[in-house]
Design a protein around this motif. Structure first.
Motif, PDB file in Angstrom:
ATOM      1  N   ILE A  33      -3.171  14.327  -4.055  1.00  0.00           N
ATOM      2  CA  ILE A  33      -2.802  13.979  -2.691  1.00  0.00           C
ATOM      3  C   ILE A  33      -3.008  12.482  -2.465  1.00  0.00           C
ATOM      4  O   ILE A  33      -4.037  11.930  -2.803  1.00  0.00           O
ATOM      5  N   ASN A  34      -2.036  11.853  -1.867  1.00  0.00           N
ATOM      6  CA  ASN A  34      -2.154  10.487  -1.363  1.00  0.00           C
ATOM      7  C   ASN A  34      -1.538  10.483   0.021  1.00  0.00           C
ATOM      8  O   ASN A  34      -0.661  11.289   0.324  1.00  0.00           O
ATOM      9  N   PHE A  35      -2.015   9.603   0.860  1.00  0.00           N
ATOM     10  CA  PHE A  35      -1.488   9.507   2.209  1.00  0.00           C
ATOM     11  C   PHE A  35      -0.469   8.379   2.239  1.00  0.00           C
ATOM     12  O   PHE A  35      -0.651   7.350   1.615  1.00  0.00           O
ATOM     13  N   GLN A  60     -13.222  13.185  -7.611  1.00  0.00           N
ATOM     14  CA  GLN A  60     -12.543  12.607  -8.770  1.00  0.00           C
ATOM     15  C   GLN A  60     -11.454  11.616  -8.384  1.00  0.00           C
ATOM     16  O   GLN A  60     -11.077  10.769  -9.177  1.00  0.00           O
ATOM     17  N   HIS A  61     -10.942  11.741  -7.176  1.00  0.00           N
ATOM     18  CA  HIS A  61      -9.792  10.932  -6.751  1.00  0.00           C
ATOM     19  C   HIS A  61     -10.048  10.374  -5.354  1.00  0.00           C
ATOM     20  O   HIS A  61     -10.447  11.106  -4.461  1.00  0.00           O
ATOM     21  N   ILE A  62      -9.836   9.087  -5.191  1.00  0.00           N
ATOM     22  CA  ILE A  62      -9.892   8.464  -3.873  1.00  0.00           C
ATOM     23  C   ILE A  62      -8.442   8.198  -3.477  1.00  0.00           C
ATOM     24  O   ILE A  62      -7.775   7.364  -4.090  1.00  0.00           O
ATOM     25  N   PRO A  63      -7.933   8.947  -2.502  1.00  0.00           N
ATOM     26  CA  PRO A  63      -6.514   8.855  -2.152  1.00  0.00           C
ATOM     27  C   PRO A  63      -6.106   7.502  -1.580  1.00  0.00           C
ATOM     28  O   PRO A  63      -6.929   6.768  -1.024  1.00  0.00           O
ATOM     29  N   ALA A  64      -4.829   7.209  -1.678  1.00  0.00           N
ATOM     30  CA  ALA A  64      -4.258   6.018  -1.057  1.00  0.00           C
ATOM     31  C   ALA A  64      -4.573   6.026   0.429  1.00  0.00           C
ATOM     32  O   ALA A  64      -4.533   7.074   1.069  1.00  0.00           O
ATOM     33  N   TYR A  65      -4.937   4.877   0.946  1.00  0.00           N
ATOM     34  CA  TYR A  65      -5.196   4.637   2.368  1.00  0.00           C
ATOM     35  C   TYR A  65      -6.424   5.363   2.927  1.00  0.00           C
ATOM     36  O   TYR A  65      -6.642   5.321   4.127  1.00  0.00           O
ATOM     37  N   LEU A  66      -7.223   6.021   2.106  1.00  0.00           N
ATOM     38  CA  LEU A  66      -8.312   6.842   2.641  1.00  0.00           C
ATOM     39  C   LEU A  66      -9.244   6.065   3.564  1.00  0.00           C
ATOM     40  O   LEU A  66      -9.571   6.521   4.649  1.00  0.00           O
ATOM     41  N   CYS A  67      -9.688   4.891   3.165  1.00  0.00           N
ATOM     42  CA  CYS A  67     -10.624   4.106   3.981  1.00  0.00           C
ATOM     43  C   CYS A  67      -9.945   2.952   4.699  1.00  0.00           C
ATOM     44  O   CYS A  67     -10.616   2.106   5.297  1.00  0.00           O
ATOM     45  N   SER A  68      -8.636   2.903   4.663  1.00  0.00           N
ATOM     46  CA  SER A  68      -7.931   1.769   5.262  1.00  0.00           C
ATOM     47  C   SER A  68      -8.172   1.695   6.763  1.00  0.00           C
ATOM     48  O   SER A  68      -8.284   2.707   7.431  1.00  0.00           O
ATOM     49  N   GLY A  69      -8.297   0.479   7.237  1.00  0.00           N
ATOM     50  CA  GLY A  69      -8.501   0.248   8.653  1.00  0.00           C
ATOM     51  C   GLY A  69      -9.922   0.458   9.145  1.00  0.00           C
ATOM     52  O   GLY A  69     -10.182   0.377  10.338  1.00  0.00           O
ATOM     53  N   MET A  70     -10.851   0.720   8.248  1.00  0.00           N
ATOM     54  CA  MET A  70     -12.250   0.881   8.644  1.00  0.00           C
ATOM     55  C   MET A  70     -12.877  -0.506   8.760  1.00  0.00           C
ATOM     56  O   MET A  70     -13.549  -0.991   7.856  1.00  0.00           O
ATOM     57  N   ILE A  85      -8.243   5.600  -8.174  1.00  0.00           N
ATOM     58  CA  ILE A  85      -8.307   5.118  -6.796  1.00  0.00           C
ATOM     59  C   ILE A  85      -6.890   4.773  -6.371  1.00  0.00           C
ATOM     60  O   ILE A  85      -6.201   4.000  -7.032  1.00  0.00           O
ATOM     61  N   GLY A  86      -6.445   5.358  -5.252  1.00  0.00           N
ATOM     62  CA  GLY A  86      -5.084   5.177  -4.772  1.00  0.00           C
ATOM     63  C   GLY A  86      -4.825   3.810  -4.159  1.00  0.00           C
ATOM     64  O   GLY A  86      -5.751   3.073  -3.795  1.00  0.00           O
ATOM     65  N   ASP A  87      -3.550   3.494  -4.011  1.00  0.00           N
ATOM     66  CA  ASP A  87      -3.119   2.232  -3.414  1.00  0.00           C
ATOM     67  C   ASP A  87      -3.701   2.061  -2.019  1.00  0.00           C
ATOM     68  O   ASP A  87      -3.762   3.018  -1.245  1.00  0.00           O
ATOM     69  N   GLU A 106     -18.163  -0.433 -18.077  1.00  0.00           N
ATOM     70  CA  GLU A 106     -17.100   0.113 -18.921  1.00  0.00           C
ATOM     71  C   GLU A 106     -16.419   1.307 -18.250  1.00  0.00           C
ATOM     72  O   GLU A 106     -15.187   1.444 -18.283  1.00  0.00           O
ATOM     73  N   GLN A 107     -17.204   2.182 -17.619  1.00  0.00           N
ATOM     74  CA  GLN A 107     -16.630   3.325 -16.901  1.00  0.00           C
ATOM     75  C   GLN A 107     -15.763   2.850 -15.738  1.00  0.00           C
ATOM     76  O   GLN A 107     -14.695   3.404 -15.487  1.00  0.00           O
ATOM     77  N   TRP A 108     -16.218   1.831 -15.007  1.00  0.00           N
ATOM     78  CA  TRP A 108     -15.430   1.300 -13.889  1.00  0.00           C
ATOM     79  C   TRP A 108     -14.072   0.792 -14.375  1.00  0.00           C
ATOM     80  O   TRP A 108     -13.051   1.042 -13.761  1.00  0.00           O
ATOM     81  N   LYS A 109     -14.070   0.106 -15.493  1.00  0.00           N
ATOM     82  CA  LYS A 109     -12.827  -0.453 -16.023  1.00  0.00           C
ATOM     83  C   LYS A 109     -11.832   0.635 -16.414  1.00  0.00           C
ATOM     84  O   LYS A 109     -10.620   0.412 -16.413  1.00  0.00           O
ATOM     85  N   LYS A 110     -12.333   1.824 -16.746  1.00  0.00           N
ATOM     86  CA  LYS A 110     -11.464   2.932 -17.151  1.00  0.00           C
ATOM     87  C   LYS A 110     -10.862   3.690 -15.973  1.00  0.00           C
ATOM     88  O   LYS A 110      -9.960   4.493 -16.156  1.00  0.00           O
ATOM     89  N   ILE A 111     -11.351   3.435 -14.766  1.00  0.00           N
ATOM     90  CA  ILE A 111     -10.790   4.104 -13.591  1.00  0.00           C
ATOM     91  C   ILE A 111      -9.364   3.615 -13.393  1.00  0.00           C
ATOM     92  O   ILE A 111      -9.092   2.412 -13.423  1.00  0.00           O
TER      93      ILE A 111
END
Length: 135
Positions: A33-35, A60-70, A85-87, A106-111
């Motif tokens: 799911i992405n918004f 496991q997934h941070i959708p697009a726009y989830l925290c946008s506008g905060m 992590i979504g757009d 290293e884990q961060w770079k693989k996201i």
């Protein structure tokens, strides 16, 4: 696990504050799911009040726009279970300068994240368990 004390602190292991079971029931489906914009994202009506966002260790997934506008968001904690992590996930989070990541550099770079996952935010540093990544 720490529970929400107010709208100013959201625990994203719930991901949707009104439905505790959502992340468990829809875990596999939610990954895709992405918004389409921040008007469609959860928390739209209260986003101006949110200062802290803690993703639970099963996310496991941070959708697009989830925290946008905060606009008041200053603290984000992401577990090492996150694979993508979504757009525009943090679009317009101008007070957010760092992210606490519960994994290694290293884990961060693989996201899987696009070049615009943090567009129009002030995120400059990712704090990892073994050091920092400067963006």
């Amino acid at each position: 696990a720490k529970m929400c004390n107010s709208l100013l602190q959201l625990q994203a292991f719930l991901l949707f504050a009104l439905d505790i079971s959502f992340i468990h029931i829809h875990k596999l489906f939610f990954r895709y799911i992405n918004f389409s914009n921040y008007f469609n994202a959860p928390f739209y009506d209260i986003r101006s009040q949110i200062t802290e966002f803690v993703f639970g260790d099963k996310v496991q997934h941070i959708p697009a726009y989830l925290c946008s506008g905060m606009e008041k968001l200053t603290s984000v904690t992401i577990p090492n279970s996150v694979t993508d992590i979504g757009d525009y996930a943090f679009l317009g989070c101008s007070l957010l300068t760092t992210i606490d990541y519960a994994g290694t550099r290293e884990q961060w770079k693989k996201i899987d994240k696009s070049e615009i996952w943090n567009d129009d935010s002030n995120i400059k540093i990712i704090h990892c368990t073994d050091g920092e990544i400067v963006l």
